[in-house]
Design an enzyme around this catalytic site. Structure first.
Site, PDB file in Angstrom:
ATOM      1  N   SER A  50     -22.846  23.487 -26.357  1.00 33.25           N
ATOM      2  CA  SER A  50     -22.205  21.967 -26.506  1.00 33.25           C
ATOM      3  C   SER A  50     -21.026  22.051 -27.477  1.00 33.25           C
ATOM      4  CB  SER A  50     -23.540  21.190 -26.831  1.00 33.25           C
ATOM      5  OG  SER A  50     -23.261  19.651 -26.920  1.00 33.25           O
ATOM      6  N   ASP A 195     -25.950  20.083 -20.423  1.00 36.69           N
ATOM      7  CA  ASP A 195     -25.791  20.688 -21.716  1.00 36.69           C
ATOM      8  C   ASP A 195     -26.873  21.921 -22.169  1.00 36.69           C
ATOM      9  OD1 ASP A 195     -25.814  20.879 -24.498  1.00 36.69           O
ATOM     10  OD2 ASP A 195     -25.436  18.838 -24.776  1.00 36.69           O
TER      11      ASP A 195
END
Length: 341
Positions: A50, A195
């Protein structure tokens, strides 16, 4: 010794490890007496999830005029968050008034983030990054983890290569915050991604296993891992409130607990693995245990919170100054090349 740098996910809280990287790079410049020294030159392998994936790509991004050198300093990498955080996490006027969008759609539009990533990376590809690396994401169609690995390119060709802007979009597509990313490999195959923090918010164990399976069969005594966190999440949930939340009420706490729990579990296992053979000094985890004045929400990019996160990152660097000095001494040694079969 294989030197590994791993950076956690955490949205705007990426400012915390970002400031630690700034301090580390300054110490490297003093040690080497080279004002142009960059972190990319002193680690053999990188991993990020991320926001940590975006930082990793910034550190390893090649300069168009000199592809053998990094384009961005650590300070310039952190500027992405300082200068653009409020654009990335920007609620529309209608969403603020009606306060409904996050229940029926993603909380933030993805276009500002995509525009910023395009500004920073343009058409640079994963295969062009300066060092072997691993960026995490999750393929929601195939229902399996996906690792963007620079070193996979020779084996997979264009099928394993992607534009960096798309890699960063995929690894940061946090559910409820941004819509899932539909990205395309250089070979033309599409992948719907979210993610990587959903399973590896702390990607250091992924980095360990990747390097463990490289040529030479390195073990914990042959590795040195620096793992940077985005701040320990100490927010508690009251039982009497939580027991009546229901499905809708548990959405956000579940994601929060899943990401922080995964990061803590990874740290636990690595501590055990490195200490089992007496190699404790080969694993270093840097993360503030208290967020102090900063908001734990990973999308609070207000001017006040950004400043609080910057100050926390600077304080963390100061508190860990001795550890950073030891890291510099360790990574300043001759570099090994991590080779994969």
């Amino acid at each position: 010794m294989k030197k590994i740098l791993s950076i956690d996910g955490g949205g705007i809280r990426g400012l915390i490890p970002g400031q630690v990287l700034v301090a580390l790079e300054k110490k490297l410049q003093l040690k080497t007496k080279d004002p142009d020294a960059r972190i990319a030159s002193y680690f053999d392998f990188f991993a990020g999830t991320s926001t940590g994936g975006i930082l990793t790509c910034l550190l390893l991004c090649p300069d168009e005029n000199n592809p053998q050198k990094p384009k961005f300093s650590a300070e310039e990498a952190v500027d992405l968050y300082k200068n653009n955080g409020d654009r990335i996490f920007n609620l529309s006027f209608l969403s603020k008034i009606l306060n409904y969008k996050s229940f029926f759609n993603e909380k933030y539009a993805s276009r500002p983030l995509e525009h910023i990533l395009n500004q920073y990376f343009g058409d640079i590809k994963l295969s062009e990054l300066l060092k072997p690396c691993l960026i995490t994401a999750y393929d929601i169609q195939e229902r399996k983890t996906h690792f963007f690995a620079k070193h996979d390119f020779p084996k997979k060709g264009d099928g394993g290569d992607f534009f960096i802007r798309d890699v960063c979009r995929a690894t940061s597509a946090a559910p409820t915050y941004f819509e899932a990313a539909l990205i395309r490999s250089i070979s033309g195959v599409t992948y719907p991604m979210i993610d990587g923090g959903m399973y590896a918010n702390n990607p250091s164990l992924c980095a360990y296993s990747e390097v463990r399976n490289s040529k030479g069969d390195p073990t914990s005594k042959d590795m040195f891992i620096v793992s940077l966190g985005t701040g320990s999440e100490n927010r508690s949930y009251n039982y009497h409130s939580a027991k009546n939340w229901g499905a809708m009420g548990w959405i956000k706490p579940s994601i929060d607990i899943m990401m922080s729990g995964a990061a803590e579990t990874t740290n636990y296992h690595l501590l055990k693995m490195f200490s089992a053979n007496g190699n404790d000094k080969n694993y270093c985890r840097i993360q503030p245990s208290d967020l102090r004045n900063a908001d734990p929400e990973m999308d609070n990019a207000s001017e006040q919170n950004v400043q609080a996160l910057i100050e926390l990152g600077i304080k963390t660097s100061q508190d860990c100054s001795d550890e950073l000095d030891k890291i510099v001494d360790m990574i300043h040694l001759d570099m090994d090349i991590v080779e994969f079969d």
